[in-house]
Enzyme design. Structure first.
Site, PDB file in Angstrom:
ATOM      1  N   HIS A  99      68.566 -52.875  49.113  1.00 62.96           N
ATOM      2  CA  HIS A  99      69.887 -53.486  49.080  1.00 62.96           C
ATOM      3  C   HIS A  99      70.400 -53.732  50.497  1.00 62.96           C
ATOM      4  CE1 HIS A  99      70.474 -49.039  48.920  1.00 62.96           C
ATOM      5  NE2 HIS A  99      71.306 -49.296  49.905  1.00 62.96           N
ATOM      6  N   TYR A 115      75.156 -53.460  48.140  1.00 64.12           N
ATOM      7  CA  TYR A 115      74.983 -54.449  47.081  1.00 64.12           C
ATOM      8  C   TYR A 115      73.540 -54.949  47.071  1.00 64.12           C
ATOM      9  CZ  TYR A 115      80.081 -54.709  46.702  1.00 64.12           C
ATOM     10  OH  TYR A 115      81.405 -54.402  46.510  1.00 64.12           O
ATOM     11  N   THR A 116      73.038 -55.226  45.873  1.00 61.65           N
ATOM     12  CA  THR A 116      71.718 -55.825  45.732  1.00 61.65           C
ATOM     13  C   THR A 116      71.882 -57.306  45.451  1.00 61.65           C
ATOM     14  OG1 THR A 116      70.819 -53.768  44.796  1.00 61.65           O
ATOM     15  CG2 THR A 116      69.543 -55.781  44.466  1.00 61.65           C
ATOM     16  N   CYS A 269      70.953 -47.289  37.109  1.00 56.53           N
ATOM     17  CA  CYS A 269      72.000 -47.804  37.995  1.00 56.53           C
ATOM     18  C   CYS A 269      73.229 -48.166  37.171  1.00 56.53           C
ATOM     19  CB  CYS A 269      71.506 -49.026  38.765  1.00 56.53           C
ATOM     20  SG  CYS A 269      72.651 -49.556  40.073  1.00 56.53           S
TER      21      CYS A 269
END
Length: 303
Positions: A99, A115-116, A269
């Site tokens: 990420h 954030y990915t 997740c």
């Protein structure tokens, strides 16, 4: 996966024609100049090809500015933000499973969140972030108020997980809300690689049907690839709903996902309460207990 457009970013006629003209011009002026012209043409050609190859932009220890060039609103509090890279042939350079860190100065304090991206290194010149804005969020609210032309600061890659093809026989993925982004990144990498035979079962939990992010993308991938299956769970299902109902339980995981084995890995997740509950559920099913900080070799990995 290497970008398919790399050769197209350096048209061959842009090499052959100038090189040919350079050699021809030298021959007309003085044939003794031809060997030098050929050498120079080769050097210029190599330089042009090198410039046309995709180059990685991310730096792990340095925040860089990236300009917002587009925003696609998904719902009242979810949007996809498209950020430009410095050059059209740039790539983010993010390994699958990792990420980026996004930073902003908010009320005099530097806030950093991870954030990915929903894009990959097959996308040249930009990267996309899927972000849900929360009333108490810092970076998410900052992004929601960002105007086209304004910038964010990002660095990376970050994270303990790096996916490699066929690293396991099967994945059991459990995601909630925007926790779908690292899962989708890995699912796409697997399904785009014909040599990758990894089996994937994804449980995706949300409150309402309209909260299911990227559902069309997930359904399309599941329809096209027999090794990927997606199972939806809703707290408030609509009438006629055929998916799971309520919270994700150990029984649901047992019914939909592969059981404990050395060549099976669980990826989790989502919101912290959900992650905590899933750690307990997977342990109860016989998977290795999740550690406080996940490492690549752990059987249960929490992003």
């Amino acid at each position: 996966m290497a970008p398919k457009q790399s050769l197209l970013s350096t048209p061959l006629h842009g090499i052959y024609i100038p090189a040919g003209l350079l050699v021809l011009g030298a021959a007309i002026i003085d044939k003794n100049y031809v060997p030098h012209a050929i050498g120079l043409a080769i050097l210029l050609s190599v330089f042009k090809v090198a410039r046309g190859k995709p180059t990685k932009v991310l730096k792990p220890d340095v925040f860089q500015d990236f300009e917002l060039v587009d925003k696609t609103v998904i719902s009242h509090n979810v949007a996809i933000y498209k950020f430009a890279l410095p050059r059209p042939n740039n790539i983010l350079g993010l390994p699958i499973g990792q990420h980026v860190s996004i930073a902003a100065n908010i009320d005099g304090k530097e806030i950093v969140r991870s954030y990915t991206p929903t894009s990959s290194d097959a996308d040249l010149g930009h990267f996309n972030l899927l972000v849900k804005s929360y009333p108490t969020g810092n970076i998410s609210k900052y992004l929601a108020n960002l105007k086209i032309g304004q910038t964010i600061r990002a660095r990376g890659p970050k994270g303990q997980f790096v996916y490699t093809p066929n690293m396991v026989r099967a994945f059991a993925m459990i995601a909630g809300g925007t926790g779908i982004t690292p899962m989708l990144q890995i699912v796409r990498a697997i399904t785009e690689n014909p040599e990758d035979k990894t089996e994937i079962d994804l449980i995706f939990a949300n409150v309402n049907k309209e909260d299911i992010l990227l559902k069309e993308d997930l359904d399309e991938l599941a329809e096209k690839h027999s090794n990927f299956r997606v199972h939806y769970v809703l707290n408030n299902p609509p009438e006629g709903w055929k998916g799971g109902v309520g919270f994700v339980t150990a029984d649901l995981i047992k019914d939909w996902c592969p059981g404990p084995a050395k060549d099976v890995k669980v990826l989790i997740c989502g919101p912290p309460p959900m992650v905590s509950a899933m750690k307990k559920a997977t342990t109860a099913l016989g998977f290795e207990p999740a550690k406080p900080v996940s490492k690549l070799d752990h059987q249960v990995f929490c992003f």
